[in-house]
Design an enzyme around this catalytic site. Sequence first.
Site, PDB file in Angstrom:
ATOM      1  N   CYS A 108       0.835  -1.200   0.000  1.00 34.75           N
ATOM      2  CA  CYS A 108       0.000   0.000   0.000  1.00 34.75           C
ATOM      3  C   CYS A 108       0.877   1.260   0.000  1.00 34.75           C
ATOM      4  CB  CYS A 108      -0.955  -0.063   1.195  1.00 34.75           C
ATOM      5  SG  CYS A 108      -2.364   1.044   1.131  1.00 34.75           S
ATOM      6  N   THR A 109       0.598   2.190   0.895  1.00 35.93           N
ATOM      7  CA  THR A 109       1.344   3.454   0.912  1.00 35.93           C
ATOM      8  C   THR A 109       2.720   3.332   1.554  1.00 35.93           C
ATOM      9  OG1 THR A 109       0.138   4.085   2.911  1.00 35.93           O
ATOM     10  CG2 THR A 109      -0.704   4.915   0.813  1.00 35.93           C
TER      11      THR A 109
END
Length: 330
Positions: A108-109
């Site tokens: 993800c981030t």
Amino acid sequence: MEQRTVLVVLFDDVQSLDVTGPVEVFAGVGHCLGDPGGGYRIRTASLDGAPVRTSSGLTLTPDSALADAPAPDILLVPGGMGTRGGDPGLVDWLRVHGPRAARLVSVCTGAIRLAEAGLLEGRRATTHWAYCARLARDHPGIEVDPDPIYVRDGHVATSAGVTAGIDLALALVEEDFGREVALTIARHLVVFLRRPGNQAQFSVQLAAQTARREPLRELQRWISEHPAADLSVEALAARARLSPRHFARAFQADTGLTPGKYVERVRVEHARRLLEDTDDGVEQVSRASGYGTPEAMRRAFVKTLGTAPAEYRRRFHPAPAAPAARHSHG
């Protein structure tokens, strides 16, 4: 069997599933091999060794501070709300220690943290679809691809949002211990064993809006489960107990797609999965996916994916495991 070390970086407001999803996959290797201590040695660490609170409120207690963590084979950086603000200490640690890992992975981030540490410069990468534009804007030296669920570029691997970390972890397990081990873990977790690059972040059900009205929501589910049925506007309208004209207008208003376009995407997605995951012939796949003929499916694939079904299968259907790969986990 040589044990590989996985180090998972923890920080406040981390997304808990970014951590636990891959960890469950890596931990499953030992169980598959009949040796709970085998496969991967999993360690977690925060910058100062203190417990962290995830974005959902769970508290995770790390094994150690990052400074005391063993040099890993796989260094995994999860994402979450905690990546939205600056964290100079963690970025500095990654800048020094990231290049030393045999494989550098983000979920993800977590890709934002790798980018801030300069570890994605000149590479192709992805992240959660909602943050791809930001990653590309803030780090123009990175080739950001918003479509795949994960991207491999050399020893660096980045994945899309949340559950994509499970897919990437399964790919790493398959690389290390073979397809059968990865497939066993995927079945245990009740997830697909997906292939590199062949799955977009959006399925049809995610890309289209979920209908507000219950009859249309139920119809969306039914379409995805019955791609080979009569999915004409007239047949779908009858199932929704609406006139064809009213149904077509309501469906597009709720989902953002015409019924025909939605059905087309569902059928292509269904056919893709069969080509990826089975050895069924093209004619059998075309029938099961609601196409009258292989030629109709070929036209839909060329229009939607830019490639014919046979070429798609050649690129994305897994090749049989080599003898060496089978022996590596025997």
